[in-house]
Design a protein around this motif. Structure first.
Motif, PDB file in Angstrom:
ATOM      1  N   CYS A  26       0.838  -1.204   0.000  1.00  0.00           N
ATOM      2  CA  CYS A  26       0.000   0.000   0.000  1.00  0.00           C
ATOM      3  C   CYS A  26       0.876   1.258   0.000  1.00  0.00           C
ATOM      4  O   CYS A  26       0.635   2.201  -0.760  1.00  0.00           O
ATOM      5  CB  CYS A  26      -0.931  -0.022   1.211  1.00  0.00           C
ATOM      6  N   VAL A  27       1.885   1.273   0.846  1.00  0.00           N
ATOM      7  CA  VAL A  27       2.804   2.410   0.936  1.00  0.00           C
ATOM      8  C   VAL A  27       3.510   2.621  -0.405  1.00  0.00           C
ATOM      9  O   VAL A  27       3.612   3.754  -0.895  1.00  0.00           O
ATOM     10  CB  VAL A  27       3.826   2.200   2.078  1.00  0.00           C
ATOM     11  N   MET A  28       3.988   1.536  -1.016  1.00  0.00           N
ATOM     12  CA  MET A  28       4.675   1.654  -2.308  1.00  0.00           C
ATOM     13  C   MET A  28       3.741   2.190  -3.386  1.00  0.00           C
ATOM     14  O   MET A  28       4.146   2.975  -4.247  1.00  0.00           O
ATOM     15  CB  MET A  28       5.274   0.311  -2.736  1.00  0.00           C
ATOM     16  N   ASP A  29       2.458   1.800  -3.345  1.00  0.00           N
ATOM     17  CA  ASP A  29       1.482   2.324  -4.303  1.00  0.00           C
ATOM     18  C   ASP A  29       1.311   3.832  -4.131  1.00  0.00           C
ATOM     19  O   ASP A  29       1.273   4.578  -5.113  1.00  0.00           O
ATOM     20  CB  ASP A  29       0.127   1.629  -4.137  1.00  0.00           C
ATOM     21  N   VAL A  30       1.214   4.284  -2.891  1.00  0.00           N
ATOM     22  CA  VAL A  30       1.080   5.723  -2.626  1.00  0.00           C
ATOM     23  C   VAL A  30       2.318   6.465  -3.102  1.00  0.00           C
ATOM     24  O   VAL A  30       2.218   7.520  -3.740  1.00  0.00           O
ATOM     25  CB  VAL A  30       0.811   5.984  -1.124  1.00  0.00           C
ATOM     26  N   PHE A  31       3.487   5.929  -2.823  1.00  0.00           N
ATOM     27  CA  PHE A  31       4.728   6.567  -3.281  1.00  0.00           C
ATOM     28  C   PHE A  31       4.767   6.634  -4.806  1.00  0.00           C
ATOM     29  O   PHE A  31       5.155   7.642  -5.386  1.00  0.00           O
ATOM     30  CB  PHE A  31       5.956   5.825  -2.764  1.00  0.00           C
ATOM     31  N   SER A  32       4.360   5.557  -5.468  1.00  0.00           N
ATOM     32  CA  SER A  32       4.372   5.516  -6.929  1.00  0.00           C
ATOM     33  C   SER A  32       3.400   6.551  -7.512  1.00  0.00           C
ATOM     34  O   SER A  32       3.727   7.244  -8.480  1.00  0.00           O
ATOM     35  CB  SER A  32       4.002   4.110  -7.404  1.00  0.00           C
ATOM     36  N   GLU A  33       2.222   6.664  -6.916  1.00  0.00           N
ATOM     37  CA  GLU A  33       1.226   7.639  -7.378  1.00  0.00           C
ATOM     38  C   GLU A  33       1.715   9.072  -7.223  1.00  0.00           C
ATOM     39  O   GLU A  33       1.276   9.963  -7.950  1.00  0.00           O
ATOM     40  CB  GLU A  33      -0.082   7.466  -6.602  1.00  0.00           C
ATOM     41  N   ASN A  34       2.611   9.316  -6.289  1.00  0.00           N
ATOM     42  CA  ASN A  34       3.078  10.676  -5.999  1.00  0.00           C
ATOM     43  C   ASN A  34       4.521  10.920  -6.408  1.00  0.00           C
ATOM     44  O   ASN A  34       5.141  11.880  -5.949  1.00  0.00           O
ATOM     45  CB  ASN A  34       2.896  10.954  -4.501  1.00  0.00           C
ATOM     46  N   LYS A  35       5.049  10.084  -7.286  1.00  0.00           N
ATOM     47  CA  LYS A  35       6.467  10.175  -7.631  1.00  0.00           C
ATOM     48  C   LYS A  35       6.844  11.486  -8.313  1.00  0.00           C
ATOM     49  O   LYS A  35       8.017  11.857  -8.310  1.00  0.00           O
ATOM     50  CB  LYS A  35       6.901   8.973  -8.466  1.00  0.00           C
ATOM     51  N   ASN A  36       5.878  12.203  -8.860  1.00  0.00           N
ATOM     52  CA  ASN A  36       6.179  13.495  -9.477  1.00  0.00           C
ATOM     53  C   ASN A  36       6.216  14.626  -8.465  1.00  0.00           C
ATOM     54  O   ASN A  36       6.642  15.740  -8.789  1.00  0.00           O
ATOM     55  CB  ASN A  36       5.169  13.819 -10.572  1.00  0.00           C
ATOM     56  N   GLU A  39      10.259  12.896  -3.701  1.00  0.00           N
ATOM     57  CA  GLU A  39      11.306  11.886  -3.877  1.00  0.00           C
ATOM     58  C   GLU A  39      11.352  11.065  -2.594  1.00  0.00           C
ATOM     59  O   GLU A  39      11.439  11.621  -1.500  1.00  0.00           O
ATOM     60  CB  GLU A  39      12.649  12.573  -4.109  1.00  0.00           C
ATOM     61  N   VAL A  40      11.288   9.757  -2.735  1.00  0.00           N
ATOM     62  CA  VAL A  40      11.297   8.881  -1.565  1.00  0.00           C
ATOM     63  C   VAL A  40      12.576   8.062  -1.569  1.00  0.00           C
ATOM     64  O   VAL A  40      12.961   7.478  -2.575  1.00  0.00           O
ATOM     65  CB  VAL A  40      10.077   7.939  -1.542  1.00  0.00           C
ATOM     66  N   CYS A  41      13.219   8.047  -0.437  1.00  0.00           N
ATOM     67  CA  CYS A  41      14.419   7.243  -0.250  1.00  0.00           C
ATOM     68  C   CYS A  41      14.083   6.175   0.794  1.00  0.00           C
ATOM     69  O   CYS A  41      13.770   6.496   1.938  1.00  0.00           O
ATOM     70  CB  CYS A  41      15.548   8.147   0.239  1.00  0.00           C
ATOM     71  N   ARG A  60       9.142 -13.825   2.423  1.00  0.00           N
ATOM     72  CA  ARG A  60      10.463 -13.546   1.855  1.00  0.00           C
ATOM     73  C   ARG A  60      10.358 -13.311   0.346  1.00  0.00           C
ATOM     74  O   ARG A  60      10.921 -12.360  -0.195  1.00  0.00           O
ATOM     75  CB  ARG A  60      11.429 -14.692   2.163  1.00  0.00           C
ATOM     76  N   ARG A  61       9.593 -14.146  -0.339  1.00  0.00           N
ATOM     77  CA  ARG A  61       9.414 -14.018  -1.785  1.00  0.00           C
ATOM     78  C   ARG A  61       8.718 -12.688  -2.117  1.00  0.00           C
ATOM     79  O   ARG A  61       9.127 -11.981  -3.049  1.00  0.00           O
ATOM     80  CB  ARG A  61       8.600 -15.188  -2.315  1.00  0.00           C
ATOM     81  N   GLU A  62       7.697 -12.340  -1.368  1.00  0.00           N
ATOM     82  CA  GLU A  62       6.996 -11.073  -1.611  1.00  0.00           C
ATOM     83  C   GLU A  62       7.902  -9.872  -1.359  1.00  0.00           C
ATOM     84  O   GLU A  62       7.875  -8.896  -2.114  1.00  0.00           O
ATOM     85  CB  GLU A  62       5.745 -10.981  -0.739  1.00  0.00           C
ATOM     86  N   MET A  63       8.709  -9.934  -0.320  1.00  0.00           N
ATOM     87  CA  MET A  63       9.633  -8.832  -0.038  1.00  0.00           C
ATOM     88  C   MET A  63      10.665  -8.690  -1.160  1.00  0.00           C
ATOM     89  O   MET A  63      10.964  -7.572  -1.580  1.00  0.00           O
ATOM     90  CB  MET A  63      10.338  -9.044   1.301  1.00  0.00           C
ATOM     91  N   GLU A  64      11.187  -9.794  -1.634  1.00  0.00           N
ATOM     92  CA  GLU A  64      12.153  -9.737  -2.733  1.00  0.00           C
ATOM     93  C   GLU A  64      11.516  -9.133  -3.978  1.00  0.00           C
ATOM     94  O   GLU A  64      12.137  -8.338  -4.683  1.00  0.00           O
ATOM     95  CB  GLU A  64      12.714 -11.131  -3.015  1.00  0.00           C
ATOM     96  N   GLN A  65      10.259  -9.472  -4.234  1.00  0.00           N
ATOM     97  CA  GLN A  65       9.547  -8.903  -5.379  1.00  0.00           C
ATOM     98  C   GLN A  65       9.367  -7.388  -5.206  1.00  0.00           C
ATOM     99  O   GLN A  65       9.563  -6.622  -6.145  1.00  0.00           O
ATOM    100  CB  GLN A  65       8.191  -9.578  -5.553  1.00  0.00           C
ATOM    101  N   ILE A  66       9.024  -6.957  -4.004  1.00  0.00           N
ATOM    102  CA  ILE A  66       8.862  -5.525  -3.737  1.00  0.00           C
ATOM    103  C   ILE A  66      10.196  -4.813  -3.927  1.00  0.00           C
ATOM    104  O   ILE A  66      10.259  -3.760  -4.564  1.00  0.00           O
ATOM    105  CB  ILE A  66       8.295  -5.288  -2.322  1.00  0.00           C
ATOM    106  N   GLU A  71       9.755   1.638  -7.265  1.00  0.00           N
ATOM    107  CA  GLU A  71      10.180   2.740  -8.132  1.00  0.00           C
ATOM    108  C   GLU A  71      10.861   3.855  -7.344  1.00  0.00           C
ATOM    109  O   GLU A  71      10.898   4.987  -7.794  1.00  0.00           O
ATOM    110  CB  GLU A  71       8.965   3.311  -8.855  1.00  0.00           C
ATOM    111  N   ILE A  72      11.376   3.538  -6.185  1.00  0.00           N
ATOM    112  CA  ILE A  72      12.007   4.569  -5.366  1.00  0.00           C
ATOM    113  C   ILE A  72      13.452   4.195  -5.085  1.00  0.00           C
ATOM    114  O   ILE A  72      13.854   3.048  -5.263  1.00  0.00           O
ATOM    115  CB  ILE A  72      11.240   4.793  -4.039  1.00  0.00           C
ATOM    116  N   SER A  73      14.204   5.159  -4.641  1.00  0.00           N
ATOM    117  CA  SER A  73      15.601   4.949  -4.296  1.00  0.00           C
ATOM    118  C   SER A  73      15.693   4.051  -3.066  1.00  0.00           C
ATOM    119  O   SER A  73      15.002   4.270  -2.079  1.00  0.00           O
ATOM    120  CB  SER A  73      16.234   6.310  -4.005  1.00  0.00           C
TER     121      SER A  73
END
Length: 137
Positions: A26-36, A39-41, A60-66, A71-73
């Protein structure tokens, strides 16, 4: 553009398991939607690799996929050399690494799990927002 430090604790991942992964997605989706706009590190807990060996294979598999698709640093740092000198409290980290110091200096705000870095941001007068893995939407 503002720069935000995001931190996920290895301990929270370990204790929360799949619930933490859902929150992270969920957090990664929010960061991706606001990437413009921001900047998220993503600062990876130095203990993350070790903790990933103790979680379920699915987590572990899901974390590796994330890690692979985010799309962030992503910033990783090594454990401080002097941690072994703090027995019986090896998690005590009295000194910031150069990487951690740079993140505090260059980021405008902090979001993530409670940590000593969150405290450093607070002491620097920067906004600190703590995440709650029970709140996903």
């Amino acid at each position: 553009m503002k720069k935000l430090l995001y931190y996920l604790s290895a301990g929270v991942l370990y204790s929360g398991g799949e619930k933490t992964v859902r929150k992270l997605r969920c957090v990664m989706d929010v960061f991706s939607e606001n990437k413009n706009n921001i900047e998220v590190c993503w600062y990876i807990d130095p203990y993350m690799d070790e903790f990933l060996t103790h979680v379920s294979r699915d987590v572990r598999r899901e974390m590796e996929q994330i890690f692979d698709t985010c799309e962030i640093s992503v910033v990783k740092t090594n454990l401080p050399v002097d941690t072994k000198d703090h027995e019986p409290y090896p998690h005590v980290r009295p000194k910031l690494t150069d990487t951690e110091r740079e993140l505090i200096d260059t980021c405008d705000a902090y979001y993530g799990d409670g940590s000593f870095i969150a405290q450093c941001f607070r002491e620097a007068g920067k906004p600190v927002m703590l995440q709650n893995i029970d709140i996903v939407d």
